[in-house]
Design an enzyme around this catalytic site. Structure first.
Site, PDB file in Angstrom:
ATOM      1  CB  SER A  58      -0.855  -0.022   1.272  1.00  0.00           C
ATOM      2  OG  SER A  58      -1.448   1.231   1.483  1.00  0.00           O
TER       3      SER A  58
ATOM      4  CE  LYS B 266      -1.551  -4.626   3.191  1.00  0.00           C
ATOM      5  NZ  LYS B 266      -1.810  -5.956   2.639  1.00  0.00           N
TER       6      LYS B 266
ATOM      7  CE1 TYR C  69      -4.092  -3.036   5.358  1.00  0.00           C
ATOM      8  CE2 TYR C  69      -3.611  -0.696   5.094  1.00  0.00           C
ATOM      9  CZ  TYR C  69      -3.862  -1.933   4.543  1.00  0.00           C
ATOM     10  OH  TYR C  69      -3.883  -2.077   3.165  1.00  0.00           O
TER      11      TYR C  69
HETATM   12  P1  NAD Z   1     -10.999  -7.197   0.746  1.00  0.00           P
HETATM   13  O1  NAD Z   1     -11.254  -7.255   2.202  1.00  0.00           O
HETATM   14  O2  NAD Z   1     -12.153  -6.939  -0.152  1.00  0.00           O
HETATM   15  O3  NAD Z   1     -10.297  -8.542   0.264  1.00  0.00           O
HETATM   16  C1  NAD Z   1      -9.456  -9.306   1.102  1.00  0.00           C
HETATM   17  C2  NAD Z   1      -9.927 -10.745   1.025  1.00  0.00           C
HETATM   18  O4  NAD Z   1      -9.069 -11.542   1.833  1.00  0.00           O
HETATM   19  C3  NAD Z   1     -11.352 -10.921   1.550  1.00  0.00           C
HETATM   20  O5  NAD Z   1     -12.107 -11.651   0.603  1.00  0.00           O
HETATM   21  C4  NAD Z   1     -11.168 -11.705   2.850  1.00  0.00           C
HETATM   22  O6  NAD Z   1     -12.250 -12.572   3.082  1.00  0.00           O
HETATM   23  C5  NAD Z   1      -9.868 -12.429   2.590  1.00  0.00           C
HETATM   24  N1  NAD Z   1      -9.079 -12.777   3.788  1.00  0.00           N
HETATM   25  C6  NAD Z   1      -8.691 -11.969   4.800  1.00  0.00           C
HETATM   26  N2  NAD Z   1      -7.954 -12.662   5.692  1.00  0.00           N
HETATM   27  C7  NAD Z   1      -7.868 -13.932   5.220  1.00  0.00           C
HETATM   28  C8  NAD Z   1      -7.247 -15.112   5.688  1.00  0.00           C
HETATM   29  N3  NAD Z   1      -6.556 -15.145   6.834  1.00  0.00           N
HETATM   30  N4  NAD Z   1      -7.355 -16.234   4.946  1.00  0.00           N
HETATM   31  C9  NAD Z   1      -8.045 -16.232   3.778  1.00  0.00           C
HETATM   32  N5  NAD Z   1      -8.670 -15.147   3.301  1.00  0.00           N
HETATM   33  C10 NAD Z   1      -8.576 -14.011   4.011  1.00  0.00           C
HETATM   34  O7  NAD Z   1      -9.846  -6.121   0.512  1.00  0.00           O
HETATM   35  P2  NAD Z   1      -9.276  -5.514  -0.834  1.00  0.00           P
HETATM   36  O8  NAD Z   1      -9.616  -4.079  -0.864  1.00  0.00           O
HETATM   37  O9  NAD Z   1      -9.597  -6.368  -1.979  1.00  0.00           O
HETATM   38  O10 NAD Z   1      -7.711  -5.600  -0.528  1.00  0.00           O
HETATM   39  C11 NAD Z   1      -6.909  -6.669  -0.962  1.00  0.00           C
HETATM   40  C12 NAD Z   1      -5.495  -6.476  -0.449  1.00  0.00           C
HETATM   41  O11 NAD Z   1      -4.990  -5.233  -0.922  1.00  0.00           O
HETATM   42  C13 NAD Z   1      -5.375  -6.424   1.072  1.00  0.00           C
HETATM   43  O12 NAD Z   1      -4.187  -7.079   1.443  1.00  0.00           O
HETATM   44  C14 NAD Z   1      -5.306  -4.950   1.352  1.00  0.00           C
HETATM   45  O13 NAD Z   1      -4.633  -4.684   2.554  1.00  0.00           O
HETATM   46  C15 NAD Z   1      -4.518  -4.454   0.152  1.00  0.00           C
HETATM   47  N6  NAD Z   1      -4.753  -3.032  -0.128  1.00  0.00           N
HETATM   48  C16 NAD Z   1      -6.023  -2.589  -0.331  1.00  0.00           C
HETATM   49  C17 NAD Z   1      -6.242  -1.245  -0.582  1.00  0.00           C
HETATM   50  C18 NAD Z   1      -7.640  -0.703  -0.784  1.00  0.00           C
HETATM   51  O14 NAD Z   1      -7.816   0.513  -0.744  1.00  0.00           O
HETATM   52  N7  NAD Z   1      -8.645  -1.508  -1.033  1.00  0.00           N
HETATM   53  C19 NAD Z   1      -5.159  -0.354  -0.643  1.00  0.00           C
HETATM   54  C20 NAD Z   1      -3.873  -0.841  -0.455  1.00  0.00           C
HETATM   55  C21 NAD Z   1      -3.681  -2.200  -0.198  1.00  0.00           C
HETATM   56  C1  UD1 Z   2      -7.299   5.053   3.532  1.00  0.00           C
HETATM   57  C2  UD1 Z   2      -6.487   4.434   4.645  1.00  0.00           C
HETATM   58  C3  UD1 Z   2      -5.133   4.010   4.102  1.00  0.00           C
HETATM   59  C4  UD1 Z   2      -5.289   3.088   2.912  1.00  0.00           C
HETATM   60  C5  UD1 Z   2      -6.098   3.843   1.867  1.00  0.00           C
HETATM   61  C6  UD1 Z   2      -6.325   3.046   0.613  1.00  0.00           C
HETATM   62  C7  UD1 Z   2      -7.314   5.611   6.655  1.00  0.00           C
HETATM   63  C8  UD1 Z   2      -6.959   6.576   7.736  1.00  0.00           C
HETATM   64  N1  UD1 Z   2      -6.344   5.393   5.720  1.00  0.00           N
HETATM   65  O1  UD1 Z   2      -6.644   6.217   3.200  1.00  0.00           O
HETATM   66  O2  UD1 Z   2      -4.359   3.372   5.084  1.00  0.00           O
HETATM   67  O3  UD1 Z   2      -4.029   2.725   2.390  1.00  0.00           O
HETATM   68  O4  UD1 Z   2      -7.369   4.188   2.421  1.00  0.00           O
HETATM   69  O5  UD1 Z   2      -7.382   2.184   0.787  1.00  0.00           O
HETATM   70  O6  UD1 Z   2      -8.383   5.023   6.628  1.00  0.00           O
HETATM   71  N2  UD1 Z   2     -12.737  11.506   3.231  1.00  0.00           N
HETATM   72  C9  UD1 Z   2     -13.747  12.376   3.594  1.00  0.00           C
HETATM   73  N3  UD1 Z   2     -14.916  11.850   4.080  1.00  0.00           N
HETATM   74  C10 UD1 Z   2     -15.124  10.515   4.200  1.00  0.00           C
HETATM   75  C11 UD1 Z   2     -14.078   9.617   3.811  1.00  0.00           C
HETATM   76  C12 UD1 Z   2     -12.895  10.155   3.347  1.00  0.00           C
HETATM   77  O7  UD1 Z   2     -13.594  13.577   3.502  1.00  0.00           O
HETATM   78  O8  UD1 Z   2     -16.201  10.091   4.659  1.00  0.00           O
HETATM   79  C13 UD1 Z   2     -11.475  12.070   2.682  1.00  0.00           C
HETATM   80  C14 UD1 Z   2     -10.231  11.732   3.497  1.00  0.00           C
HETATM   81  O9  UD1 Z   2      -9.997  12.684   4.478  1.00  0.00           O
HETATM   82  C15 UD1 Z   2      -9.156  11.705   2.393  1.00  0.00           C
HETATM   83  C16 UD1 Z   2      -9.905  11.240   1.149  1.00  0.00           C
HETATM   84  O10 UD1 Z   2     -11.292  11.487   1.411  1.00  0.00           O
HETATM   85  O11 UD1 Z   2      -8.688  13.004   2.158  1.00  0.00           O
HETATM   86  C17 UD1 Z   2      -9.729   9.764   0.858  1.00  0.00           C
HETATM   87  O12 UD1 Z   2     -10.034   9.015   2.034  1.00  0.00           O
HETATM   88  P1  UD1 Z   2     -10.058   7.408   2.018  1.00  0.00           P
HETATM   89  O13 UD1 Z   2     -10.908   6.934   0.908  1.00  0.00           O
HETATM   90  O14 UD1 Z   2     -10.416   6.967   3.395  1.00  0.00           O
HETATM   91  O15 UD1 Z   2      -8.569   6.986   1.668  1.00  0.00           O
HETATM   92  P2  UD1 Z   2      -7.173   7.404   2.372  1.00  0.00           P
HETATM   93  O16 UD1 Z   2      -7.342   8.504   3.323  1.00  0.00           O
HETATM   94  O17 UD1 Z   2      -6.201   7.616   1.283  1.00  0.00           O
END
Ligand code: NAD
Ligand code: UD1
Length: 331
Positions: free
Chosen positions: A124, A152, A148
């Site tokens: 991330s 990472k 969290y």
């Molecule tokens: P998500 O929660 O939709 O998907 C994660 C999946 O992993 C889920 O289906 C959950 O059931 C499964 N899971 C969790 N723990 C498990 C375990 N111990 N064994 C088997 N399955 C398990 O999340 P996502 O948004 O698709 O994110 C996927 C990955 O990307 C995560 O590692 C997350 O930290 C990373 N990531 C996500 C974002 C974001 O904004 N969505 C940003 C940066 C990194």
């Molecule tokens: C969040 C996570 C970050 C993760 C990233 C990608 C937190 C504190 N951080 O960050 O660790 O890597 O998502 O998934 O949760 N905002 C509003 N109102 C809302 C929601 C968000 O104003 O109800 C604003 C936030 O202040 C920010 C922007 O929208 O400026 C994006 O927020 P968000 O979608 O939560 O993502 P990140 O802050 O980047």
């Protein structure tokens, strides 16, 4: 290739399964469904018209995951499975450290045992902490503000050390910026449990009338309009980035930002959503959210140069696709 996708029923994992299948790969999904539903796998099958092998297994259960490696001739693994709620990680740090680190360790151990040499990891942009934008892969990582984020950064270090000890093992650490949007079919998308923490799903639920109004966290940041700036990227672009990363994996440790390189403020995103979908979004300005940074966007040039990948979809596509999914979603 036969690719093991952990967390393949989740948001990014399910879209990546579609992209992998469309690129001609076979996917084997392992997911314990702690944050997803089995019918997402059916929807991936419906979109692609292909079979998906699915195991409802926890990645921290070594004996069960071992059997999956034994039963399939796996060429590579993409490891999405993990817990991802920042606020919850502060309340339940041990759950986060256990789930996210033990999962990564068991999978990399089994890769050594079964001679699987390609490993792509979901990292991330949070690992950059409060560096100066744009974030570049060569920057020194700064501490994150929550467990969290630490899982990472630690997983990146664990995988790097495993590569040092096993020169045949290659790893890609993909640092995602802000994945949003959904597959154009509207069949799969982001469906968070409870009230969303993240901006796009929150806006989509306001559009649907499920939530009354958006609370904009602060308008006094040193940004274009005072609201927080992020690098939103379409989830299908992220998915295609994974296909490129596993197909073009070089030796050793490969680190890539998956972002667009473009910053968008909260108010700019609201405006784009309104324009894309012809819907008014009510909002109010409230206090800053603890732990937020002013700006976060990628230098996205390395992935373009080395993987031949770049984001193709714009902010309007992201808003339109997010809304199409939310509109149809009954959850
Ligand atoms: P998500 O929660 O939709 O998907 C994660 C999946 O992993 C889920 O289906 C959950 O059931 C499964 N899971 C969790 N723990 C498990 C375990 N111990 N064994 C088997 N399955 C398990 O999340 P996502 O948004 O698709 O994110 C996927 C990955 O990307 C995560 O590692 C997350 O930290 C990373 N990531 C996500 C974002 C974001 O904004 N969505 C940003 C940066 C990194
Ligand atoms: C969040 C996570 C970050 C993760 C990233 C990608 C937190 C504190 N951080 O960050 O660790 O890597 O998502 O998934 O949760 N905002 C509003 N109102 C809302 C929601 C968000 O104003 O109800 C604003 C936030 O202040 C920010 C922007 O929208 O400026 C994006 O927020 P968000 O979608 O939560 O993502 P990140 O802050 O980047």
């Amino acid at each position: 290739m036969n690719i093991l996708v952990t967390g393949g029923a989740g948001y990014i994992g399910s879209h990546t399964c579609v992209a992998l299948i469309e690129a001609g790969h076979t996917v084997i999904v392992v997911d314990n469904l702690c944050n997803s539903k089995a019918d997402t796998i059916d929807r991936v099958k419906e979109i692609t018209n292909k079979e998906v092998i699915f195991y409802k297994i926890d990645v921290t259960d070594e004996a069960k995951v071992d059997k999956v490696f034994l039963n399939h001739d796996i060429d590579g693994i993409i490891h999405f499975a993990g817990l991802k709620a920042v606020g919850e990680s502060v309340e339940k740090p041990l759950d986060y450290y256990y789930n996210n680190l033990v999962g990564t360790m068991i999978l990399s151990k089994l890769c050594q045992k079964y001679n699987v040499n390609k490993f792509v990891f979901s990292s991330s942009a949070t690992v950059y902490g409060n560096n100066t934008v744009p974030f570049v892969e060569t920057m020194e990582l700064l501490p994150t503000t929550n467990p969290y984020g630490e899982t990472k950064a630690m997983s990146e270090r664990i995988l790097t050390d495993v590569v040092k000890a096993n020169p045949d093992f290659s790893v890609s650490l993909l640092r995602y910026f802000n994945p949003v949007g959904a597959h154009k079919s509207g069949l799969i998308g982001e469906a968070p449990n409870g009230i969303p923490n993240n901006l796009m799903p929150y806006v989509a639920q306001v559009a649907k009338g499920k939530l009354e109004k958006l609370r904009v966290f602060g308008n006094d940041y040193p940004t274009v309009d005072g609201t927080g700036v992020r690098d939103y990227i379409h989830v299908m672009d992220i998915a295609e980035g994974h296909v490129a990363a596993i197909e073009r994996l070089n030796e050793g440790v490969n680190i890539f930002n998956l972002g667009t390189g473009q910053g968008t403020s909260v108010l700019q995103l609201v405006k784009a959503f309104e324009e894309a979908n012809d819907i008014k979004i009510s909002y109010e300005i409230v206090e800053r959210r603890l732990g937020d940074i002013a700006e976060c966007y990628a230098d996205a040039s390395k992935a373009k140069r080395e993987l031949g990948w770049q984001a193709r979809r714009n902010i309007i596509d992201m808003c339109r696709d997010a809304w199409r999914f939310e509109k149809n979603y009954e959850g």
